[in-house]
Design an enzyme around this catalytic site. Structure first.
Site, PDB file in Angstrom:
ATOM      1  N   GLU A  91     -67.883 -89.533 -86.027  1.00  0.00           N
ATOM      2  CA  GLU A  91     -69.042 -90.294 -86.508  1.00  0.00           C
ATOM      3  C   GLU A  91     -69.263 -91.548 -85.679  1.00  0.00           C
ATOM      4  O   GLU A  91     -68.309 -92.160 -85.213  1.00  0.00           O
ATOM      5  CB  GLU A  91     -68.769 -90.800 -87.931  1.00  0.00           C
ATOM      6  CG  GLU A  91     -68.948 -89.792 -89.001  1.00  0.00           C
ATOM      7  CD  GLU A  91     -68.660 -90.401 -90.376  1.00  0.00           C
ATOM      8  OE1 GLU A  91     -68.843 -91.617 -90.559  1.00  0.00           O
ATOM      9  OE2 GLU A  91     -68.248 -89.627 -91.259  1.00  0.00           O
ATOM     10  N   CYS A 104     -71.465 -98.599 -83.458  1.00  0.00           N
ATOM     11  CA  CYS A 104     -70.062 -98.585 -83.869  1.00  0.00           C
ATOM     12  C   CYS A 104     -69.502 -97.225 -83.476  1.00  0.00           C
ATOM     13  O   CYS A 104     -69.984 -96.192 -83.944  1.00  0.00           O
ATOM     14  CB  CYS A 104     -69.972 -98.801 -85.379  1.00  0.00           C
ATOM     15  SG  CYS A 104     -68.310 -98.578 -86.054  1.00  0.00           S
ATOM     16  N   CYS A 111     -57.065 -90.431 -87.761  1.00  0.00           N
ATOM     17  CA  CYS A 111     -56.271 -91.638 -87.518  1.00  0.00           C
ATOM     18  C   CYS A 111     -54.917 -91.443 -88.189  1.00  0.00           C
ATOM     19  O   CYS A 111     -54.812 -90.779 -89.214  1.00  0.00           O
ATOM     20  CB  CYS A 111     -56.974 -92.845 -88.131  1.00  0.00           C
ATOM     21  SG  CYS A 111     -56.156 -94.423 -87.824  1.00  0.00           S
ATOM     22  N   CYS A 115     -53.998 -96.508 -93.571  1.00  0.00           N
ATOM     23  CA  CYS A 115     -54.455 -97.585 -94.476  1.00  0.00           C
ATOM     24  C   CYS A 115     -54.961 -96.966 -95.782  1.00  0.00           C
ATOM     25  O   CYS A 115     -55.717 -95.998 -95.774  1.00  0.00           O
ATOM     26  CB  CYS A 115     -55.558 -98.414 -93.820  1.00  0.00           C
ATOM     27  SG  CYS A 115     -55.014 -99.268 -92.327  1.00  0.00           S
ATOM     28  N   CYS A 118     -58.809 -96.462 -96.561  1.00  0.00           N
ATOM     29  CA  CYS A 118     -59.654 -95.925 -95.491  1.00  0.00           C
ATOM     30  C   CYS A 118     -59.765 -94.408 -95.567  1.00  0.00           C
ATOM     31  O   CYS A 118     -58.756 -93.702 -95.637  1.00  0.00           O
ATOM     32  CB  CYS A 118     -59.075 -96.338 -94.145  1.00  0.00           C
ATOM     33  SG  CYS A 118     -60.040 -95.756 -92.758  1.00  0.00           S
ATOM     34  N   GLY A 158     -60.401 -94.172 -86.220  1.00  0.00           N
ATOM     35  CA  GLY A 158     -59.344 -94.237 -85.209  1.00  0.00           C
ATOM     36  C   GLY A 158     -58.812 -95.640 -85.001  1.00  0.00           C
ATOM     37  O   GLY A 158     -59.454 -96.622 -85.349  1.00  0.00           O
ATOM     38  N   SER A 190     -61.517-103.593 -82.712  1.00  0.00           N
ATOM     39  CA  SER A 190     -60.849-103.913 -83.978  1.00  0.00           C
ATOM     40  C   SER A 190     -59.542-103.139 -84.066  1.00  0.00           C
ATOM     41  O   SER A 190     -59.500-101.934 -83.827  1.00  0.00           O
ATOM     42  CB  SER A 190     -61.779-103.518 -85.131  1.00  0.00           C
ATOM     43  OG  SER A 190     -61.140-103.724 -86.371  1.00  0.00           O
ATOM     44  N   SER A 213     -57.645-106.378 -88.380  1.00  0.00           N
ATOM     45  CA  SER A 213     -57.808-105.969 -89.770  1.00  0.00           C
ATOM     46  C   SER A 213     -56.637-106.542 -90.541  1.00  0.00           C
ATOM     47  O   SER A 213     -55.530-106.019 -90.478  1.00  0.00           O
ATOM     48  CB  SER A 213     -57.836-104.438 -89.858  1.00  0.00           C
ATOM     49  OG  SER A 213     -58.975-103.973 -89.169  1.00  0.00           O
ATOM     50  N   LEU A 214     -56.894-107.636 -91.217  1.00  0.00           N
ATOM     51  CA  LEU A 214     -55.821-108.375 -91.872  1.00  0.00           C
ATOM     52  C   LEU A 214     -55.640-107.898 -93.319  1.00  0.00           C
ATOM     53  O   LEU A 214     -54.585-107.417 -93.692  1.00  0.00           O
ATOM     54  CB  LEU A 214     -56.159-109.875 -91.814  1.00  0.00           C
ATOM     55  CG  LEU A 214     -55.097-110.874 -92.250  1.00  0.00           C
ATOM     56  CD1 LEU A 214     -53.801-110.700 -91.482  1.00  0.00           C
ATOM     57  CD2 LEU A 214     -55.632-112.304 -92.055  1.00  0.00           C
ATOM     58  N   HIS A 215     -56.658-108.064 -94.111  1.00  0.00           N
ATOM     59  CA  HIS A 215     -56.765-107.505 -95.475  1.00  0.00           C
ATOM     60  C   HIS A 215     -55.778-108.044 -96.511  1.00  0.00           C
ATOM     61  O   HIS A 215     -55.916-107.742 -97.696  1.00  0.00           O
ATOM     62  CB  HIS A 215     -56.702-105.972 -95.462  1.00  0.00           C
ATOM     63  CG  HIS A 215     -57.738-105.330 -94.585  1.00  0.00           C
ATOM     64  ND1 HIS A 215     -59.044-105.747 -94.549  1.00  0.00           N
ATOM     65  CD2 HIS A 215     -57.666-104.301 -93.702  1.00  0.00           C
ATOM     66  CE1 HIS A 215     -59.723-105.001 -93.683  1.00  0.00           C
ATOM     67  NE2 HIS A 215     -58.913-104.128 -93.146  1.00  0.00           N
ATOM     68  N   ASN A 289     -65.537-100.489 -99.251  1.00  0.00           N
ATOM     69  CA  ASN A 289     -66.327 -99.309 -99.538  1.00  0.00           C
ATOM     70  C   ASN A 289     -65.487 -98.406-100.421  1.00  0.00           C
ATOM     71  O   ASN A 289     -64.442 -97.939 -99.984  1.00  0.00           O
ATOM     72  CB  ASN A 289     -66.592 -98.565 -98.224  1.00  0.00           C
ATOM     73  CG  ASN A 289     -68.051 -98.491 -97.912  1.00  0.00           C
ATOM     74  OD1 ASN A 289     -68.871 -98.188 -98.767  1.00  0.00           O
ATOM     75  ND2 ASN A 289     -68.376 -98.762 -96.664  1.00  0.00           N
ATOM     76  N   CYS A 332     -66.556 -95.336 -93.758  1.00  0.00           N
ATOM     77  CA  CYS A 332     -66.142 -94.724 -92.507  1.00  0.00           C
ATOM     78  C   CYS A 332     -65.525 -93.360 -92.783  1.00  0.00           C
ATOM     79  O   CYS A 332     -64.663 -93.241 -93.631  1.00  0.00           O
ATOM     80  CB  CYS A 332     -65.077 -95.587 -91.837  1.00  0.00           C
ATOM     81  SG  CYS A 332     -65.285 -97.338 -92.107  1.00  0.00           S
TER      82      CYS A 332
HETATM   83  N1  SAH Z   1     -58.248 -98.925 -86.732  1.00  0.00           N
HETATM   84  C1  SAH Z   1     -59.008-100.094 -86.439  1.00  0.00           C
HETATM   85  C2  SAH Z   1     -60.496 -99.855 -86.286  1.00  0.00           C
HETATM   86  C3  SAH Z   1     -61.167 -98.876 -87.214  1.00  0.00           C
HETATM   87  S1  SAH Z   1     -61.382 -99.360 -88.882  1.00  0.00           S
HETATM   88  C4  SAH Z   1     -58.732-101.170 -87.455  1.00  0.00           C
HETATM   89  O1  SAH Z   1     -57.933-100.947 -88.339  1.00  0.00           O
HETATM   90  O2  SAH Z   1     -59.267-102.264 -87.330  1.00  0.00           O
HETATM   91  C5  SAH Z   1     -62.655-100.563 -88.851  1.00  0.00           C
HETATM   92  C6  SAH Z   1     -62.583-101.550 -89.999  1.00  0.00           C
HETATM   93  O3  SAH Z   1     -63.002-100.926 -91.230  1.00  0.00           O
HETATM   94  C7  SAH Z   1     -61.186-102.075 -90.251  1.00  0.00           C
HETATM   95  O4  SAH Z   1     -61.210-103.444 -90.516  1.00  0.00           O
HETATM   96  C8  SAH Z   1     -60.786-101.277 -91.482  1.00  0.00           C
HETATM   97  O5  SAH Z   1     -59.732-101.885 -92.146  1.00  0.00           O
HETATM   98  C9  SAH Z   1     -62.086-101.247 -92.234  1.00  0.00           C
HETATM   99  N2  SAH Z   1     -62.170-100.275 -93.337  1.00  0.00           N
HETATM  100  C10 SAH Z   1     -61.623 -99.066 -93.440  1.00  0.00           C
HETATM  101  N3  SAH Z   1     -61.921 -98.487 -94.601  1.00  0.00           N
HETATM  102  C11 SAH Z   1     -62.682 -99.359 -95.267  1.00  0.00           C
HETATM  103  C12 SAH Z   1     -63.293 -99.332 -96.552  1.00  0.00           C
HETATM  104  N4  SAH Z   1     -63.168 -98.302 -97.376  1.00  0.00           N
HETATM  105  N5  SAH Z   1     -64.012-100.421 -96.903  1.00  0.00           N
HETATM  106  C13 SAH Z   1     -64.140-101.489 -96.069  1.00  0.00           C
HETATM  107  N6  SAH Z   1     -63.595-101.541 -94.859  1.00  0.00           N
HETATM  108  C14 SAH Z   1     -62.863-100.504 -94.461  1.00  0.00           C
END
Ligand code: SAH
Length: 341
Positions: A91, A104, A111, A115, A118, A158, A190, A213-215, A289, A332
């Site tokens: 995608e 994007c 992947c 996470c 995700c 990815g 990212s 991607s800290l979170h 999301n 995503c």
């Molecule tokens: N693997 C890389 C890039 C791809 S993910 C990374 O981890 O940064 C791109 C961004 O989308 C990352 O910040 C990821 O944490 C975030 N992401 C993934 N799933 C998500 C979701 N359900 N809601 C919001 N952000 C999400």
């Protein structure tokens, strides 16, 4: 055999020379591949027919095809699903912002970072994308929309640093003045935080934007939602990010997906503020999301604003990501997932 869609101009020149063709043919061929985005050698009408026939045999190529796309009626965002020559799907998303059109891209098929929030990682990693396959997403979308793309974010499916060499090759192709010629400062990579690759990336002489991607602001909380946090502690990740800033001068971005009752408390905001204090950093708050396979819900608007204010009190720049394309398959990997099953 050469992967002509992933070859840089120098490699195309060497290949063309080895075939006994005149050097200027390399530039013509490269433009057909990366500026016109030709689908086959037959389209390259200013190349001699004999040369094209030889190329078909020596350097055949197949582009990914647009399997389907969805357009948001709200903001014109488009989600594309590409079918790769081996029948895998990836995608990409096209977004119109005031500062220009942004794509994007995905960097892998699936992947393996795992996470918890995700959708892209639910079925694990199938394979890496080649540099040409990452680049092709932008080339094909630009051709399909008929407008120039000026910004690229590597934030699709990815982990880009899990496909390091192809990522770097992709960025060099993308910024090549003979190709799409996108400026380094208009590109953002990212990562979930692969420390050795962050450090290596800071030595490439590529001043692109880097987002982490800290979170979550502590290792303990981060491990709950991101398995990679078991491998690299924040005490290693944050200094690696600082090194990247020192070497490139690019302001760091920290992505933070707000998940209701998981990482959105007042106390968490304080911890995040302490972690980022004194850094030239931008925090990008993203309402998570929802992913049906997981039981995660987004923080509501008021709580998101309150979280933002808390961070700002610590002198941190914060943006709340505008949600684009809410009315099309949101998170995503969800469009792809629908096609896989
Ligand atoms: N693997 C890389 C890039 C791809 S993910 C990374 O981890 O940064 C791109 C961004 O989308 C990352 O910040 C990821 O944490 C975030 N992401 C993934 N799933 C998500 C979701 N359900 N809601 C919001 N952000 C999400």
């Amino acid at each position: 055999m050469i992967d002509i869609l992933s070859a840089d101009l120098g490699e195309v020149k060497a290949f063309v020379a080895a075939m006994g063709e005149k050097p200027f043919r390399a530039g013509q061929l490269y433009r057909w591949l990366h500026v016109t985005c030709a689908d086959s050698y037959d389209e390259m009408t200013n190349l001699p027919a004999s040369f094209r026939e030889k190329m078909k045999l020596e350097a055949p190529f197949l582009r990914a095809q647009i399997e389907t796309f969805q357009e948001s009626r709200e903001d014109g965002t488009r989600k594309y699903l590409f079918r790769l020559p081996d029948n895998n799907f990836v995608e990409s998303v096209f977004m119109r912002y005031h500062h220009g059109n942004t794509v994007c891209v995905s960097s892998q098929v699936g992947c393996r970072m795992g996470c918890r929030f995700c959708a892209s990682t639910l079925d694990g990693l199938t394979r890496n994308l080649t540099a040409g396959e990452i680049l092709g997403q932008i080339e094909q979308i630009q051709k399909h929309v008929g407008e120039r793309v000026s910004n690229v974010v590597v934030m699709g499916t990815g982990e880009p640093f899990d496909n390091y060499d192809n990522l770097v090759r992709f960025i060099r192709l993308l910024t090549d003045e003979n190709g799409l010629n996108i400026s380094q400062r208009s590109i953002t990579v990212s990562t979930c935080g692969l420390v050795p690759e962050i450090l290596k990336f800071s030595e490439e002489g590529l001043a692109v934007n880097l987002a982490l991607s800290l979170h979550a602001p502590t290792d303990e909380a981060r491990r709950e939602i991101m398995p990679i946090a078991n491998k690299y502690a924040l005490s290693e990740v944050m200094p690696a990010m600082d090194t990247y800033f020192r070497k490139t001068g690019r302001r760091l971005t920290f992505e933070y997906a707000l998940i209701k009752d998981v990482n959105d408390s007042d106390e968490t905001a304080q911890q995040l503020g302490r972690l980022l204090k004194g850094r030239n950093a931008l925090v990008n708050l993203i309402p998570v999301n929802p992913v049906v396979e997981r039981n995660f819900h987004e923080t509501d608007r008021a709580a998101t604003e309150a979280f933002k204010k808390k961070l700002e009190k610590n002198g941190i720049h914060v943006t709340i990501r505008r949600e684009m394309g809410r009315d099309i398959d949101g998170a995503c990997g969800q469009l792809r997932k629908r096609y896989m099953t």
